[in-house]
Write a protein that holds these residues in place. Sequence first.
Motif, PDB file in Angstrom:
ATOM      1  N   GLY A  71       0.812  -1.215   0.000  1.00 36.71           N
ATOM      2  CA  GLY A  71       0.000   0.000   0.000  1.00 36.71           C
ATOM      3  C   GLY A  71       0.840   1.256   0.000  1.00 36.71           C
ATOM      4  O   GLY A  71       0.495   2.253  -0.631  1.00 36.71           O
ATOM      5  N   LEU A  72       1.976   1.213   0.714  1.00 35.01           N
ATOM      6  CA  LEU A  72       2.851   2.374   0.775  1.00 35.01           C
ATOM      7  C   LEU A  72       3.383   2.755  -0.588  1.00 35.01           C
ATOM      8  O   LEU A  72       3.371   3.938  -0.964  1.00 35.01           O
ATOM      9  N   PHE A  73       3.850   1.776  -1.358  1.00 37.67           N
ATOM     10  CA  PHE A  73       4.418   2.102  -2.658  1.00 37.67           C
ATOM     11  C   PHE A  73       3.339   2.536  -3.650  1.00 37.67           C
ATOM     12  O   PHE A  73       3.629   3.285  -4.593  1.00 37.67           O
ATOM     13  N   GLY A  74       2.115   2.093  -3.446  1.00 38.22           N
ATOM     14  CA  GLY A  74       1.024   2.647  -4.244  1.00 38.22           C
ATOM     15  C   GLY A  74       0.855   4.132  -3.982  1.00 38.22           C
ATOM     16  O   GLY A  74       0.689   4.930  -4.910  1.00 38.22           O
ATOM     17  N   GLY A  75       0.929   4.522  -2.711  1.00 37.85           N
ATOM     18  CA  GLY A  75       0.839   5.937  -2.369  1.00 37.85           C
ATOM     19  C   GLY A  75       2.032   6.731  -2.862  1.00 37.85           C
ATOM     20  O   GLY A  75       1.886   7.880  -3.300  1.00 37.85           O
ATOM     21  N   LEU A  76       3.222   6.123  -2.810  1.00 38.17           N
ATOM     22  CA  LEU A  76       4.410   6.805  -3.322  1.00 38.17           C
ATOM     23  C   LEU A  76       4.298   7.064  -4.820  1.00 38.17           C
ATOM     24  O   LEU A  76       4.691   8.129  -5.315  1.00 38.17           O
ATOM     25  N   SER A  77       3.758   6.107  -5.556  1.00 36.65           N
ATOM     26  CA  SER A  77       3.592   6.278  -6.996  1.00 36.65           C
ATOM     27  C   SER A  77       2.612   7.401  -7.305  1.00 36.65           C
ATOM     28  O   SER A  77       2.866   8.254  -8.170  1.00 36.65           O
ATOM     29  N   VAL A  78       1.487   7.425  -6.593  1.00 36.85           N
ATOM     30  CA  VAL A  78       0.512   8.504  -6.791  1.00 36.85           C
ATOM     31  C   VAL A  78       1.120   9.842  -6.377  1.00 36.85           C
ATOM     32  O   VAL A  78       0.964  10.857  -7.065  1.00 36.85           O
ATOM     33  N   GLY A  79       1.817   9.840  -5.242  1.00 38.25           N
ATOM     34  CA  GLY A  79       2.421  11.072  -4.764  1.00 38.25           C
ATOM     35  C   GLY A  79       3.435  11.645  -5.730  1.00 38.25           C
ATOM     36  O   GLY A  79       3.520  12.867  -5.902  1.00 38.25           O
ATOM     37  N   MET A  80       4.204  10.793  -6.392  1.00 35.55           N
ATOM     38  CA  MET A  80       5.180  11.275  -7.367  1.00 35.55           C
ATOM     39  C   MET A  80       4.489  11.965  -8.539  1.00 35.55           C
ATOM     40  O   MET A  80       4.924  13.035  -8.996  1.00 35.55           O
ATOM     41  N   GLY A  81       3.399  11.372  -9.025  1.00 33.44           N
ATOM     42  CA  GLY A  81       2.675  11.988 -10.140  1.00 33.44           C
ATOM     43  C   GLY A  81       2.090  13.339  -9.769  1.00 33.44           C
ATOM     44  O   GLY A  81       2.204  14.316 -10.523  1.00 33.44           O
ATOM     45  N   VAL A  82       1.460  13.421  -8.595  1.00 32.62           N
ATOM     46  CA  VAL A  82       0.871  14.694  -8.154  1.00 32.62           C
ATOM     47  C   VAL A  82       1.960  15.726  -7.898  1.00 32.62           C
ATOM     48  O   VAL A  82       1.789  16.919  -8.179  1.00 32.62           O
ATOM     49  N   ALA A  83       3.093  15.276  -7.364  1.00 33.04           N
ATOM     50  CA  ALA A  83       4.195  16.206  -7.091  1.00 33.04           C
ATOM     51  C   ALA A  83       4.696  16.855  -8.373  1.00 33.04           C
ATOM     52  O   ALA A  83       5.008  18.057  -8.390  1.00 33.04           O
ATOM     53  N   TRP A  84       4.790  16.082  -9.455  1.00 34.24           N
ATOM     54  CA  TRP A  84       5.237  16.663 -10.726  1.00 34.24           C
ATOM     55  C   TRP A  84       4.239  17.709 -11.233  1.00 34.24           C
ATOM     56  O   TRP A  84       4.639  18.764 -11.750  1.00 34.24           O
ATOM     57  N   ILE A  85       2.956  17.424 -11.090  1.00 34.96           N
ATOM     58  CA  ILE A  85       1.949  18.396 -11.523  1.00 34.96           C
ATOM     59  C   ILE A  85       2.138  19.722 -10.797  1.00 34.96           C
ATOM     60  O   ILE A  85       2.119  20.803 -11.400  1.00 34.96           O
ATOM     61  N   CYS A  86       2.343  19.642  -9.495  1.00 34.13           N
ATOM     62  CA  CYS A  86       2.412  20.859  -8.695  1.00 34.13           C
ATOM     63  C   CYS A  86       3.753  21.578  -8.822  1.00 34.13           C
ATOM     64  O   CYS A  86       3.801  22.804  -8.792  1.00 34.13           O
ATOM     65  N   VAL A  87       4.854  20.829  -8.957  1.00 38.16           N
ATOM     66  CA  VAL A  87       6.138  21.516  -9.083  1.00 38.16           C
ATOM     67  C   VAL A  87       6.208  22.275 -10.408  1.00 38.16           C
ATOM     68  O   VAL A  87       6.736  23.399 -10.468  1.00 38.16           O
ATOM     69  N   ILE A  88       5.653  21.696 -11.468  1.00 39.75           N
ATOM     70  CA  ILE A  88       5.649  22.395 -12.754  1.00 39.75           C
ATOM     71  C   ILE A  88       4.760  23.623 -12.684  1.00 39.75           C
ATOM     72  O   ILE A  88       5.109  24.710 -13.180  1.00 39.75           O
ATOM     73  N   SER A  89       3.590  23.470 -12.043  1.00 37.52           N
ATOM     74  CA  SER A  89       2.687  24.617 -11.903  1.00 37.52           C
ATOM     75  C   SER A  89       3.324  25.718 -11.062  1.00 37.52           C
ATOM     76  O   SER A  89       3.209  26.901 -11.392  1.00 37.52           O
TER      77      SER A  89
END
Length: 295
Positions: free
Chosen positions: A214-232
């Motif tokens: 479950g943790l690595f599922g959250g890490l994968s989602v978190g990485m995708g959302v982090a890229w969206i926000c860092v670019i924004s």
Amino acid sequence: MTTADATSAQLVPDRPGTVVEAPASDLPTVRREGRATQWRRRGIRLTSVLAAVGLWQLLTANDIRLFLRFDTLPTVTEVAATLVNRIGGQEYWLDLGQSLIRILTGFGLAAAVGVVTGIMLGRSKVFSDVFGPLTELARPIPAIAMVPVAILLFPTDEAGIVFITFLAAYFPIMVSTRHAVRALPTIWEDSVRTLGGNRWDVLGRVVLPGILPGLFGGLSVGMGVAWICVISAEMISGQLGVGYRTWQAYTVLNYADVFVGIITIGVLGFATAAAVELIGRRATRWLPRGEENGR
């Protein structure tokens, strides 16, 4: 089956969740068929990407205008030429490095804090009562909406962008960790305590290994959302970075450069998400992989 056959027989995957016996002499054939299947699927995936690129070139080169205005977009050849030119310059690599530093710093902090608070929320009623309501109130707020707060709160834009990246990745990681902790069977903890284990034994032998999927599922989602926000965030208040350069290209109507930025963001996001998934597979290699091996 004779005793000799039984000795030489080994278990090989048949379909997800099942195995069948196969003689050891058939294993090279099974492995060859598995490799052939992998290469065939890779070929299909590569073909789908090339087909999409070819369609893009066809629509833009012929100035097609149906419901969408493809005649306003740059062609594949124009974007490729711009990409080659950008790669040859120092500015491209400075932007790429700056974005990677921001994403890795913010995501790393979010992973550390998210795992710790997720475990505490899942195991401590007191911590859950005190800290839980605050997380639930803050979680629905988009991280990018906190850009004005970050500008006011932090003395530099760099710290503010890292903060936005941290917020974006923190909540998916924390929530997935909390749910994974609460989903652990209580009999596992009872077994460790029955054998004389203390709370640290429970944490190291039950909680941490048990929450990894479950943790690595959250890490994968978190990485995708982090890229969206860092670019924004880079587009809004950055000085360097892929997002900042992409927005600058748009303001001067350099659309080929805009697509170079988009492609770069996509490749960086894919590479970092694949790295998280690879680490996750290594860390959970003890799990049955029947279904995933068929993908």
